[in-house]
Structures are given as C-alpha cells and as structure tokens.
Write an enzyme that holds these catalytic residues in place. Structure first.
Site, PDB file in Angstrom:
ATOM      1  N   ARG A  88     -47.325 -29.066 -29.983  1.00 58.14           N
ATOM      2  CA  ARG A  88     -48.173 -30.262 -30.076  1.00 58.14           C
ATOM      3  C   ARG A  88     -48.289 -30.731 -31.518  1.00 58.14           C
ATOM      4  NH1 ARG A  88     -51.417 -29.112 -25.100  1.00 58.14           N
ATOM      5  NH2 ARG A  88     -52.491 -31.001 -24.478  1.00 58.14           N
ATOM      6  N   ARG A 127     -58.158 -36.409 -12.079  1.00 58.42           N
ATOM      7  CA  ARG A 127     -57.533 -35.071 -11.988  1.00 58.42           C
ATOM      8  C   ARG A 127     -58.569 -34.046 -11.519  1.00 58.42           C
ATOM      9  NH1 ARG A 127     -53.986 -32.647 -16.780  1.00 58.42           N
ATOM     10  NH2 ARG A 127     -55.815 -33.108 -18.067  1.00 58.42           N
ATOM     11  N   ARG A 160     -62.178 -30.998 -15.044  1.00 62.46           N
ATOM     12  CA  ARG A 160     -62.222 -30.253 -16.312  1.00 62.46           C
ATOM     13  C   ARG A 160     -63.183 -30.927 -17.281  1.00 62.46           C
ATOM     14  NH1 ARG A 160     -55.958 -29.551 -17.898  1.00 62.46           N
ATOM     15  NH2 ARG A 160     -56.842 -30.013 -19.945  1.00 62.46           N
TER      16      ARG A 160
HETATM   17  P1  ADP Z   1     -50.621 -33.226 -18.098  1.00 58.61           P
HETATM   18  O1  ADP Z   1     -50.145 -31.846 -17.759  1.00 58.61           O
HETATM   19  O2  ADP Z   1     -49.586 -34.047 -18.813  1.00 58.61           O
HETATM   20  O3  ADP Z   1     -51.938 -33.229 -18.804  1.00 58.61           O
HETATM   21  P2  ADP Z   1     -51.004 -33.510 -15.202  1.00 58.61           P
HETATM   22  O4  ADP Z   1     -49.672 -33.059 -14.678  1.00 58.61           O
HETATM   23  O5  ADP Z   1     -52.152 -32.569 -15.025  1.00 58.61           O
HETATM   24  O6  ADP Z   1     -50.869 -34.002 -16.740  1.00 58.61           O
HETATM   25  O7  ADP Z   1     -51.326 -34.923 -14.505  1.00 58.61           O
HETATM   26  C1  ADP Z   1     -52.550 -35.604 -14.792  1.00 58.61           C
HETATM   27  C2  ADP Z   1     -53.128 -36.186 -13.501  1.00 58.61           C
HETATM   28  O8  ADP Z   1     -52.293 -37.248 -13.031  1.00 58.61           O
HETATM   29  C3  ADP Z   1     -53.216 -35.172 -12.361  1.00 58.61           C
HETATM   30  O9  ADP Z   1     -54.385 -35.450 -11.603  1.00 58.61           O
HETATM   31  C4  ADP Z   1     -51.941 -35.431 -11.541  1.00 58.61           C
HETATM   32  O10 ADP Z   1     -52.126 -35.090 -10.172  1.00 58.61           O
HETATM   33  C5  ADP Z   1     -51.748 -36.927 -11.732  1.00 58.61           C
HETATM   34  N1  ADP Z   1     -50.328 -37.313 -11.799  1.00 58.61           N
HETATM   35  C6  ADP Z   1     -49.284 -36.615 -12.327  1.00 58.61           C
HETATM   36  N2  ADP Z   1     -48.122 -37.307 -12.223  1.00 58.61           N
HETATM   37  C7  ADP Z   1     -48.447 -38.491 -11.630  1.00 58.61           C
HETATM   38  C8  ADP Z   1     -47.701 -39.670 -11.240  1.00 58.61           C
HETATM   39  N3  ADP Z   1     -46.369 -39.761 -11.494  1.00 58.61           N
HETATM   40  N4  ADP Z   1     -48.376 -40.680 -10.675  1.00 58.61           N
HETATM   41  C9  ADP Z   1     -49.712 -40.606 -10.466  1.00 58.61           C
HETATM   42  N5  ADP Z   1     -50.474 -39.538 -10.776  1.00 58.61           N
HETATM   43  C10 ADP Z   1     -49.862 -38.500 -11.358  1.00 58.61           C
HETATM   44  P1  AMP Z   2     -53.693 -29.056 -21.750  1.00 54.01           P
HETATM   45  O1  AMP Z   2     -54.027 -28.151 -20.625  1.00 54.01           O
HETATM   46  O2  AMP Z   2     -52.236 -28.974 -22.154  1.00 54.01           O
HETATM   47  O3  AMP Z   2     -54.155 -30.476 -21.535  1.00 54.01           O
HETATM   48  O4  AMP Z   2     -54.491 -28.509 -23.030  1.00 54.01           O
HETATM   49  C1  AMP Z   2     -55.905 -28.465 -23.037  1.00 54.01           C
HETATM   50  C2  AMP Z   2     -56.397 -28.198 -24.457  1.00 54.01           C
HETATM   51  O5  AMP Z   2     -55.933 -26.918 -24.915  1.00 54.01           O
HETATM   52  C3  AMP Z   2     -55.933 -29.189 -25.527  1.00 54.01           C
HETATM   53  O6  AMP Z   2     -56.719 -30.368 -25.572  1.00 54.01           O
HETATM   54  C4  AMP Z   2     -56.090 -28.336 -26.789  1.00 54.01           C
HETATM   55  O7  AMP Z   2     -57.441 -28.231 -27.188  1.00 54.01           O
HETATM   56  C5  AMP Z   2     -55.648 -26.954 -26.305  1.00 54.01           C
HETATM   57  N1  AMP Z   2     -54.187 -26.759 -26.486  1.00 54.01           N
HETATM   58  C6  AMP Z   2     -53.253 -26.586 -25.496  1.00 54.01           C
HETATM   59  N2  AMP Z   2     -52.035 -26.444 -26.033  1.00 54.01           N
HETATM   60  C7  AMP Z   2     -52.183 -26.525 -27.380  1.00 54.01           C
HETATM   61  C8  AMP Z   2     -51.292 -26.497 -28.494  1.00 54.01           C
HETATM   62  N3  AMP Z   2     -49.957 -26.345 -28.315  1.00 54.01           N
HETATM   63  N4  AMP Z   2     -51.804 -26.610 -29.730  1.00 54.01           N
HETATM   64  C9  AMP Z   2     -53.114 -26.763 -29.925  1.00 54.01           C
HETATM   65  N5  AMP Z   2     -54.019 -26.833 -28.943  1.00 54.01           N
HETATM   66  C10 AMP Z   2     -53.569 -26.726 -27.666  1.00 54.01           C
END
Ligand code: ADP
Ligand code: AMP
Length: 214
Positions: A88, A127, A160
């Site tokens: 990141r 989500r 979350r």
């Molecule tokens: P990230 O891991 O990038 O933070 P997520 O995979 O958790 O994102 O997706 C964020 C939210 O959007 C979740 O609630 C997921 O179910 C939804 N989502 C993921 N891909 C799509 C898509 N292509 N279209 C609509 N909603 C999606």
């Molecule tokens: P995520 O589940 O990927 O959305 O991450 C949730 C949170 O975890 C982020 O907003 C950061 O606070 C922390 N985090 C996850 N991955 C990293 C990373 N590679 N470097 C720093 N913080 C991280």
C-alpha cells in the site's frame, strides 16, 4: 503465479482475490484480514494496528512489511499467492521486491481494479463482513441468502467500523496519497494490468482470467 491486487478500498480486491485463489489454487493473503484476526485474538500486533485502522490510516510500514514477508515465506506460498491490500506504499513495494530478488523470484502481475471514488462510497456502505470466516458480501450487489447471516459459515455479518462514511473518506484520501502511486510503479515494472472494476463482479473476474490465462 504471484499476483498483487491494486485498487481503492472497496474496489473489489478481496472479492476478486478470493475467486483467483480458488481457481488457481493459491493462498489469498489479505493484510487487512491478518490485522483483523490479530485484533480479534487480542495480540500485541492487533493492538498496535487497531488504532490506525479505526482512523482509516495505514498501519506503519515497520509493522506491516515484516508480517507480510513472514507470511509469504510459509510453505503454502511455494507455488504463488494473491496479495490483497499489500503493498500500500512505495516502501512496502520496494521491500517486497528486494525480498523476492534475494530468492531469485519476482511478482508476475499487479492487477488494478479500477473504480471511481463515487462508486466506492456506495460499495463500502453496503459491505457486510463475516465476523467469523472473513467472507464479504454486499447488501445489494452480492447479498446473502438470509439477511445478516454468512452463507459460508452461518455466523453474523457486521458493518466494519472502518466502512462507516466518515472513515471511508479518510481511507480514500490515504489511498490517493500513498497507494495510488503504486500504479505507476508497477507500470514501470512492466507487470501492471488494469480491469474495469465497475462491471458486475463475475464480469470483472472474466476480465481477470483473460489477463492471467486459464
Ligand atoms: P476491497 O477488498 O477492495 O476493499 P471488497 O472486495 O470487500 O473490496 O468489495 C467491497 C464491497 O463491494 C463488498 O461489499 C463487495 O461485495 C462489493 N463488490 C465487490 N465487487 C463488486 C462489483 N464488481 N460490483 C458491485 N459490488 C461489488
Ligand atoms: P483492508 O481490509 O485491506 O481494507 O485493510 C483495512 C485496514 O488495515 C487499512 O485501512 C489499514 O489501516 C490496514 N492495512 C491493511 N493492509 C495494510 C498495508 N499493506 N499497509 C498498511 N496498513 C494496512
């Protein structure tokens, strides 16, 4: 195959990483999931990470990099892995590159799941995450069979804390400042591939398979 998922928080990295892991039989490694498991377990690492996560800030590199490098040294990573949420920052990317070079290895693809900020806010507000197994859903785009209950394990789903609107804005700011520069970084490394993350999640996966090869 060693894959990095890039994209804003809520772009769909985790959703696609899980599908990739299933299809190519490689582990899905989410640094966010590792931190959340540590918070749940009450470990020292979890306590350090929590304060940053609650604010939508990044956990410092000195904590995160060592944790990730340890994880990819485990035996199940021998044939590759899909990284979700790491790197990141540029220092994280440089550390990963240096650690792999020492072993004569390199990442194969960095897949940028491209979604504009406006769509991100809707995605994250809807989500829902399973407190037990880490599965994620969306109340509209990827709903569970029974509202509020995980299809995979039957546990309760939650919004979350860091998906609440005020924190989402912080996380987007952090993304643009610290993580987006990785797109250029991996373009220069020659491994960047971009997919349109606004499509339906199955179509996004099709596009990814086209990049990776069946
Ligand atoms: P990230 O891991 O990038 O933070 P997520 O995979 O958790 O994102 O997706 C964020 C939210 O959007 C979740 O609630 C997921 O179910 C939804 N989502 C993921 N891909 C799509 C898509 N292509 N279209 C609509 N909603 C999606
Ligand atoms: P995520 O589940 O990927 O959305 O991450 C949730 C949170 O975890 C982020 O907003 C950061 O606070 C922390 N985090 C996850 N991955 C990293 C990373 N590679 N470097 C720093 N913080 C991280």
């Amino acid at each position: 195959m060693k894959i990095i998922m890039l994209g804003a928080p809520g772009a769909g990295k985790g959703t696609q990483a899980k599908k990739i892991a299933g299809r190519y039989r490689i582990p899905h490694i989410s640094t966010g999931d590792i931190f959340r498991a540590n918070i749940k377990g009450g470990t020292e690492l979890g306590m350090k990470a929590k304060a940053y996560m609650d604010q939508g800030q990044l956990v410092p590199d000195d904590v995160t990099i060592g944790m990730l490098l340890d994880r990819i040294s485990e035996p199940d990573c021998a044939d590759g892995y899909v990284l979700d949420g790491f790197p990141r920052t540029i220092p994280q990317a440089e550390s990963l590159k240096a650690a792999l070079e020492k072993r004569g290895e390199k990442m194969d693809y960095a897949i940028d799941v491209d979604v504009p900020d406006e769509a991100i806010v809707t995605r994250m507000g809807g989500r829902r995450a399973c407190v037990s197994c880490g599965a994620t859903y969306h109340i509209v785009f990827n709903p569970t069979k029974q509202e509020g209950i995980c299809d995979a394990c039957g546990e309760k789903l939650v919004l979350r804390d860091d998906d609440k609107p005020e924190t989402v804005q912080n996380r987007l700011g952090v993304y643009h400042d610290q993580t987006q520069p990785l797109i250029e970084y991996y373009r220069n490394e020659g491994i960047l591939r971009t997919v349109d993350g606004t499509k339906d999640l199955n179509e996004v996966f099709e596009d990814i398979i086209n990049v990776l090869g069946a």
